[in-house]
Design a protein around this motif. Sequence first.
Motif, PDB file in Angstrom:
ATOM      1  N   LEU A  55      -4.064   0.133  -0.141  1.00  0.00           N
ATOM      2  CA  LEU A  55      -3.980   0.799   1.162  1.00  0.00           C
ATOM      3  C   LEU A  55      -3.316  -0.090   2.211  1.00  0.00           C
ATOM      4  CD1 LEU A  55      -4.695   3.470   2.537  1.00  0.00           C
ATOM      5  CD2 LEU A  55      -6.909   2.460   3.155  1.00  0.00           C
ATOM      6  N   ALA A  56      -3.414  -1.407   2.058  1.00  0.00           N
ATOM      7  CA  ALA A  56      -2.890  -2.334   3.072  1.00  0.00           C
ATOM      8  C   ALA A  56      -1.414  -2.099   3.411  1.00  0.00           C
ATOM      9  CB  ALA A  56      -3.136  -3.780   2.646  1.00  0.00           C
ATOM     10  N   PRO A  57      -0.504  -1.990   2.429  1.00  0.00           N
ATOM     11  CA  PRO A  57       0.891  -1.754   2.822  1.00  0.00           C
ATOM     12  C   PRO A  57       1.114  -0.373   3.435  1.00  0.00           C
ATOM     13  CG  PRO A  57       0.680  -1.796   0.424  1.00  0.00           C
ATOM     14  CD  PRO A  57      -0.643  -2.216   0.996  1.00  0.00           C
ATOM     15  N   ILE A  58       0.299   0.584   3.063  1.00  0.00           N
ATOM     16  CA  ILE A  58       0.402   1.928   3.654  1.00  0.00           C
ATOM     17  C   ILE A  58       0.030   1.863   5.132  1.00  0.00           C
ATOM     18  CG2 ILE A  58      -0.583   4.258   3.608  1.00  0.00           C
ATOM     19  CD1 ILE A  58      -0.894   3.845   0.518  1.00  0.00           C
ATOM     20  N   LEU A  59      -1.056   1.159   5.441  1.00  0.00           N
ATOM     21  CA  LEU A  59      -1.480   1.002   6.838  1.00  0.00           C
ATOM     22  C   LEU A  59      -0.450   0.193   7.627  1.00  0.00           C
ATOM     23  CD1 LEU A  59      -5.294   0.270   6.349  1.00  0.00           C
ATOM     24  CD2 LEU A  59      -4.179   2.474   6.787  1.00  0.00           C
ATOM     25  N   ARG A 100      -5.462   2.842  17.125  1.00  0.00           N
ATOM     26  CA  ARG A 100      -6.162   1.993  16.164  1.00  0.00           C
ATOM     27  C   ARG A 100      -6.551   2.866  14.983  1.00  0.00           C
ATOM     28  NH1 ARG A 100     -12.015   1.884  16.536  1.00  0.00           N
ATOM     29  NH2 ARG A 100     -12.777   3.208  18.228  1.00  0.00           N
ATOM     30  N   LEU A 101      -6.941   2.235  13.889  1.00  0.00           N
ATOM     31  CA  LEU A 101      -7.262   2.955  12.668  1.00  0.00           C
ATOM     32  C   LEU A 101      -8.715   2.735  12.276  1.00  0.00           C
ATOM     33  CD1 LEU A 101      -4.120   1.899  10.568  1.00  0.00           C
ATOM     34  CD2 LEU A 101      -4.388   3.928  12.013  1.00  0.00           C
ATOM     35  N   ILE A 102      -9.325   3.772  11.727  1.00  0.00           N
ATOM     36  CA  ILE A 102     -10.661   3.676  11.137  1.00  0.00           C
ATOM     37  C   ILE A 102     -10.530   4.219   9.716  1.00  0.00           C
ATOM     38  CG2 ILE A 102     -13.071   4.426  11.231  1.00  0.00           C
ATOM     39  CD1 ILE A 102     -12.640   4.937  14.260  1.00  0.00           C
ATOM     40  N   VAL A 103     -10.800   3.375   8.728  1.00  0.00           N
ATOM     41  CA  VAL A 103     -10.709   3.798   7.332  1.00  0.00           C
ATOM     42  C   VAL A 103     -12.088   4.288   6.896  1.00  0.00           C
ATOM     43  CG1 VAL A 103     -10.190   3.115   4.961  1.00  0.00           C
ATOM     44  CG2 VAL A 103      -8.858   2.151   6.865  1.00  0.00           C
ATOM     45  N   ASN A 129       3.596   9.800   5.426  1.00  0.00           N
ATOM     46  CA  ASN A 129       4.790   9.523   4.628  1.00  0.00           C
ATOM     47  C   ASN A 129       4.631   8.267   3.774  1.00  0.00           C
ATOM     48  OD1 ASN A 129       6.239  11.789   5.375  1.00  0.00           O
ATOM     49  ND2 ASN A 129       7.220  10.776   7.100  1.00  0.00           N
ATOM     50  N   ALA A 130       3.998   7.231   4.312  1.00  0.00           N
ATOM     51  CA  ALA A 130       3.795   6.003   3.539  1.00  0.00           C
ATOM     52  C   ALA A 130       2.887   6.262   2.342  1.00  0.00           C
ATOM     53  CB  ALA A 130       3.215   4.906   4.433  1.00  0.00           C
ATOM     54  N   ALA A 131       1.844   7.062   2.537  1.00  0.00           N
ATOM     55  CA  ALA A 131       0.961   7.401   1.413  1.00  0.00           C
ATOM     56  C   ALA A 131       1.734   8.162   0.342  1.00  0.00           C
ATOM     57  CB  ALA A 131      -0.232   8.215   1.903  1.00  0.00           C
TER      58      ALA A 131
END
Length: 192
Positions: free
Chosen positions: A33-37, A53-56, A127-129
């Motif tokens: 997930l790191a490169p997607i984020l 900001r992001l919350i996973v 799109n990254a996912a």
Amino acid sequence: MPDPKPEVLDFLLSRRSRPAKTLALPVPDRAALAPILTAALRTPDHGKLEPWRLIVLEAGAMPRLAALAEARAEALALDPDKSAKGRAQFDQSHLAVVVVARPQPSDKVPEIEQILSAGAVCLSLLNAAHAAGWGANWLTGWPAYDRGFLREAFGLADREFVAGIVHIGSETVAPPERPRPDVASLTTWVSE
């Protein structure tokens, strides 16, 4: 001279969201997930304000969020279908990323530009996912707009709101095709 990337353009021209309810295990682990984020946060950000900001949300958080959505629906006296839909978003998900918009005070960057930047994070995340081979879907639903849910579920401050919840997982069915916008009818060319 342009440096064309036809494979990227082909990807964007054929991109389709996957219905969240069809996404299954496995899901990307933290390393995947790191490169997607990272890609998601490489979005236009006028003034470098980072107005998001992001919350996973990992699988272990989903039962609590589903129960909270159901409790909030009951407190709000929502109809059973709306309540069930709010709960299902979390019941059926194994991984989701909440994109939180948090506009910053700025004399140079209007709030609307910061909000649009948060929307760009949502699309970049989606799109990254997909580019990484995962299925993904950008949702909101009534829980994303209920202040009581947002405070209790995600600890959002009063100035923060959800721009989108992007669910990520493995595809179980081919995504349905749908009619696409008619570019010619939606485009105005100005030459003078």
